[in-house]
Scaffold this active site. Structure first.
Site, PDB file in Angstrom:
ATOM      1  N   TRP A 145      13.644  33.714  51.248  1.00  0.00           N
ATOM      2  CA  TRP A 145      13.561  32.293  51.629  1.00  0.00           C
ATOM      3  C   TRP A 145      12.217  31.784  51.127  1.00  0.00           C
ATOM      4  O   TRP A 145      11.163  32.237  51.581  1.00  0.00           O
ATOM      5  CB  TRP A 145      13.643  32.104  53.152  1.00  0.00           C
ATOM      6  CG  TRP A 145      13.676  30.643  53.517  1.00  0.00           C
ATOM      7  CD1 TRP A 145      12.673  29.722  53.365  1.00  0.00           C
ATOM      8  CD2 TRP A 145      14.778  29.920  54.076  1.00  0.00           C
ATOM      9  NE1 TRP A 145      13.078  28.481  53.785  1.00  0.00           N
ATOM     10  CE2 TRP A 145      14.367  28.571  54.229  1.00  0.00           C
ATOM     11  CE3 TRP A 145      16.072  30.281  54.466  1.00  0.00           C
ATOM     12  CZ2 TRP A 145      15.205  27.587  54.762  1.00  0.00           C
ATOM     13  CZ3 TRP A 145      16.886  29.297  54.998  1.00  0.00           C
ATOM     14  CH2 TRP A 145      16.455  27.962  55.144  1.00  0.00           C
ATOM     15  N   GLU A 218       8.424  37.892  49.139  1.00  0.00           N
ATOM     16  CA  GLU A 218       7.707  37.977  50.416  1.00  0.00           C
ATOM     17  C   GLU A 218       7.358  39.454  50.665  1.00  0.00           C
ATOM     18  O   GLU A 218       8.217  40.310  50.488  1.00  0.00           O
ATOM     19  CB  GLU A 218       8.601  37.525  51.579  1.00  0.00           C
ATOM     20  CG  GLU A 218       9.113  36.112  51.492  1.00  0.00           C
ATOM     21  CD  GLU A 218      10.440  35.949  52.259  1.00  0.00           C
ATOM     22  OE1 GLU A 218      10.412  35.899  53.494  1.00  0.00           O
ATOM     23  OE2 GLU A 218      11.495  35.882  51.613  1.00  0.00           O
ATOM     24  N   ASP A 251       4.517  35.507  48.403  1.00  0.00           N
ATOM     25  CA  ASP A 251       4.652  34.388  49.335  1.00  0.00           C
ATOM     26  C   ASP A 251       4.326  34.920  50.734  1.00  0.00           C
ATOM     27  O   ASP A 251       5.139  35.600  51.346  1.00  0.00           O
ATOM     28  CB  ASP A 251       6.093  33.854  49.245  1.00  0.00           C
ATOM     29  CG  ASP A 251       6.377  32.741  50.247  1.00  0.00           C
ATOM     30  OD1 ASP A 251       5.517  32.453  51.098  1.00  0.00           O
ATOM     31  OD2 ASP A 251       7.479  32.161  50.172  1.00  0.00           O
ATOM     32  N   GLN A 254       4.537  33.488  56.084  1.00  0.00           N
ATOM     33  CA  GLN A 254       4.625  33.945  57.471  1.00  0.00           C
ATOM     34  C   GLN A 254       3.697  35.120  57.761  1.00  0.00           C
ATOM     35  O   GLN A 254       3.307  35.333  58.899  1.00  0.00           O
ATOM     36  CB  GLN A 254       6.062  34.383  57.772  1.00  0.00           C
ATOM     37  CG  GLN A 254       7.053  33.251  57.627  1.00  0.00           C
ATOM     38  CD  GLN A 254       8.308  33.452  58.459  1.00  0.00           C
ATOM     39  OE1 GLN A 254       8.373  34.311  59.327  1.00  0.00           O
ATOM     40  NE2 GLN A 254       9.309  32.646  58.196  1.00  0.00           N
ATOM     41  N   LYS A 280       2.707  28.101  56.354  1.00  0.00           N
ATOM     42  CA  LYS A 280       2.859  28.027  57.813  1.00  0.00           C
ATOM     43  C   LYS A 280       1.616  28.404  58.626  1.00  0.00           C
ATOM     44  O   LYS A 280       1.092  27.609  59.392  1.00  0.00           O
ATOM     45  CB  LYS A 280       3.976  28.969  58.233  1.00  0.00           C
ATOM     46  CG  LYS A 280       5.349  28.597  57.733  1.00  0.00           C
ATOM     47  CD  LYS A 280       6.337  29.646  58.129  1.00  0.00           C
ATOM     48  CE  LYS A 280       7.726  29.366  57.612  1.00  0.00           C
ATOM     49  NZ  LYS A 280       8.457  28.365  58.380  1.00  0.00           N
ATOM     50  N   ARG A 414      13.883  37.613  65.162  1.00  0.00           N
ATOM     51  CA  ARG A 414      12.528  37.587  64.599  1.00  0.00           C
ATOM     52  C   ARG A 414      11.591  37.269  65.753  1.00  0.00           C
ATOM     53  O   ARG A 414      11.655  36.180  66.315  1.00  0.00           O
ATOM     54  CB  ARG A 414      12.416  36.508  63.533  1.00  0.00           C
ATOM     55  CG  ARG A 414      13.246  36.807  62.326  1.00  0.00           C
ATOM     56  CD  ARG A 414      12.918  35.867  61.215  1.00  0.00           C
ATOM     57  NE  ARG A 414      13.353  34.501  61.486  1.00  0.00           N
ATOM     58  CZ  ARG A 414      12.928  33.442  60.802  1.00  0.00           C
ATOM     59  NH1 ARG A 414      12.014  33.603  59.869  1.00  0.00           N
ATOM     60  NH2 ARG A 414      13.392  32.243  61.055  1.00  0.00           N
TER      61      ARG A 414
HETATM   62  C1  PLP Z   1       8.386  33.096  53.268  1.00  0.00           C
HETATM   63  C2  PLP Z   1       8.600  31.610  53.297  1.00  0.00           C
HETATM   64  N1  PLP Z   1       8.243  30.877  52.222  1.00  0.00           N
HETATM   65  C3  PLP Z   1       8.402  29.553  52.188  1.00  0.00           C
HETATM   66  C4  PLP Z   1       8.956  28.882  53.254  1.00  0.00           C
HETATM   67  C5  PLP Z   1       9.156  27.402  53.156  1.00  0.00           C
HETATM   68  O1  PLP Z   1       8.177  26.761  53.886  1.00  0.00           O
HETATM   69  P1  PLP Z   1       8.369  25.224  54.281  1.00  0.00           P
HETATM   70  O2  PLP Z   1       9.514  25.172  55.217  1.00  0.00           O
HETATM   71  O3  PLP Z   1       7.046  24.889  54.905  1.00  0.00           O
HETATM   72  O4  PLP Z   1       8.592  24.475  53.030  1.00  0.00           O
HETATM   73  C6  PLP Z   1       9.342  29.589  54.387  1.00  0.00           C
HETATM   74  C7  PLP Z   1       9.948  28.879  55.532  1.00  0.00           C
HETATM   75  O5  PLP Z   1      10.572  29.437  56.385  1.00  0.00           O
HETATM   76  C8  PLP Z   1       9.164  30.993  54.410  1.00  0.00           C
HETATM   77  O6  PLP Z   1       9.526  31.720  55.458  1.00  0.00           O
END
Ligand code: PLP
Length: 443
Positions: A145, A218, A251, A254, A280, A414
């Site tokens: 994601w 991630e 990324d 989180q 975030k 989660r």
């Molecule tokens: C790992 C990761 N990257 C990017 C995003 C996207 O972030 P945003 O919703 O602030 O655009 C999320 C959102 O859940 C995320 O979990």
């Protein structure tokens, strides 16, 4: 005459207005049927007088809990002094935050672009990767994601791919190294992630038109069900990238900024990405994101005219918040705190696992923990209904939890309380979860 505000309306009128006037954006998900009036620390409070323990830190963002006094003071001060500027103007909070982020990171990560959301940070990183490599293909995990904007959504495979027309050309998925549900196995039945990764890149090489730009992943897949790739995986992935002239973008929306017990999740692996995206947790509840890269990559991008000129780039208000987030993380040693609280939480969840056979797996790191529910520990058969019932019962009992339901997986909670949570708040959450699982499975 102006219509009355919702405060003057009954609860039924509130929901009637919500149903009539809000676009539903959560797919099959529904709005939580509570009117939230305020939030403080680890709790959100409802109009009906309930207090609900927030085990999702808002949308996985509020690492300092809600209404942290230092953040409140910074916002109050900064909004009255300097909130927003022409995007080509700079202010001290922005340059301070860029320098201070670099100080938390290993070399050569030293140049930052300050933005607003996670999707936007990934959009910018992908855009920069394409420009500096002169290529366009992007590889991500099949349960990823990365956000809802075009390039980020094209690299997102866990949800929302169908029905929106073509994804960006040249996006590829590789399988997730999931130790609980291994696909490639050793003779002992354990995940053979090396063979899985080799196979994945054989397929990438076969499909690529010779334009592999970057791998965006991630370090712990959160929306993919809190899956932590095994030690060694990211070093091997980096090598796959190097061999192909691809950039590695991590990324840490989180996982960044202490949630997993270290400042960044990638520290475990001794792998420094070419680009890091933060979002975030950096704003701790406010919209702040960053892309951080090396001077060399930034120079190459600049030489080619890198453009990412947005309304809220380098905004002083949220940059000041980011500086305060760093102050609190350092002052209160929240990296260590997350590791300690994570161990405490883990012990509690394991006790729950001993009592309830529907607990199939407990995983994650620090205060980002996954708990997967299954109907049968042997077959690992999942059930959407079980997860939904436990989630609903938790909410009735005063605990907000988020569950990931993906094909081929049981519902995975989660669990990510604020790093400022007290032990007795974790104990309360654990006892509610224990009770909810007990009631649902016995009923
Ligand atoms: C790992 C990761 N990257 C990017 C995003 C996207 O972030 P945003 O919703 O602030 O655009 C999320 C959102 O859940 C995320 O979990």
């Amino acid at each position: 005459m102006a219509a009355p505000t919702t405060a003057a309306l009954s609860t039924d009128d509130f929901w009637a207005d919500a149903d009539r006037h809000l676009i539903r954006y959560a797919g099959a998900g529904e709005f939580t049927r509570e009117i939230i009036t305020r939030a403080a620390g680890s709790f959100v409070y409802t109009e009906s007088g309930r207090e609900i323990l927030d085990f999702t830190s808002g949308q996985m963002s509020a690492i300092l809990g809600h209404a942290h006094p230092d953040i409140v003071a910074t916002v109050r001060r900064q909004v009255g002094e300097l909130d927003h500027l022409f995007s080509g103007m700079l202010s001290r909070p922005v340059v301070d935050l860029a320098r201070r982020l670099a100080e938390t990171l290993p070399e050569p990560l030293e140049k930052a672009l300050l933005l607003t959301t996670g999707a936007e940070s990934n959009e910018a990183a992908i855009r920069m990767a394409k420009l500096v490599t002169g290529k366009h293909e992007i590889v991500s995990f099949a349960r990823s994601w990365h956000g809802m904007t075009q390039a980020a959504a094209s690299a997102t495979y866990s949800a929302g791919r169908k029905g929106y027309g073509p994804a960006a050309p040249g996006n590829f998925a590789i399988p997730v190294p999931n130790s609980y549900r291994p696909d490639f196995t050793t003779a002992a039945g354990e995940l053979d992630w090396r063979r899985q990764l080799d196979f994945a890149f054989d397929l990438i090489d076969a499909q690529s038109v010779g334009s592999l730009a970057a791998c965006l992943v991630e370090p712990i897949l959160s929306s993919g069900g809190v899956i932590e790739p095994p030690p060694g995986y990211f070093a091997a992935l980096r090598d796959k990238c190097r061999e192909r002239g691809m950039l590695l973008i991590l990324d840490e929306a989180q996982t960044g900024l202490c949630r997993t017990g270290s400042w960044y999740a990638f520290e475990r692996d001794g792998v420094v990405p070419d680009m890091l995206t933060l979002s975030k947790t950096l704003g701790a509840g406010l919209p702040l994101a960053a892309v951080i890269t090396s001077a060399e990559i930034e120079q190459r991008a600049h030489d080619r005219g890198f453009l990412f000129f947005t309304t809220h780039v380098s905004d002083p208000l949220v940059a000041a918040v980011g500086n305060t987030v760093l102050d609190v993380l350092v002052r209160d040693r929240l990296d260590e705190r997350a590791a300690e609280l994570g161990a405490f939480l883990r012990r509690g969840l394991e006790r729950i696992g001993q009592r309830h056979s529907v607990v199939g797996d407990i995983r994650g790191r620090g205060l980002l923990v996954g708990l997967e529910l299954v109907l049968d520990r042997e077959t690992k058969q999942g059930s959407d209904e079980l997860g939904a019932l436990v989630t609903r019962r938790c909410l009735e009992l005063g605990l907000h939890m988020n569950i990931v339901q993906l094909p081929g997986m049981g519902g995975a909670f989660r669990i990510a309380p604020p790093l400022t949570a007290a032990e007795d708040e974790l104990t309360l959450g654990l006892s509610i979860l224990d009770q909810a699982i007990g009631e649902v499975t016995s009923g």
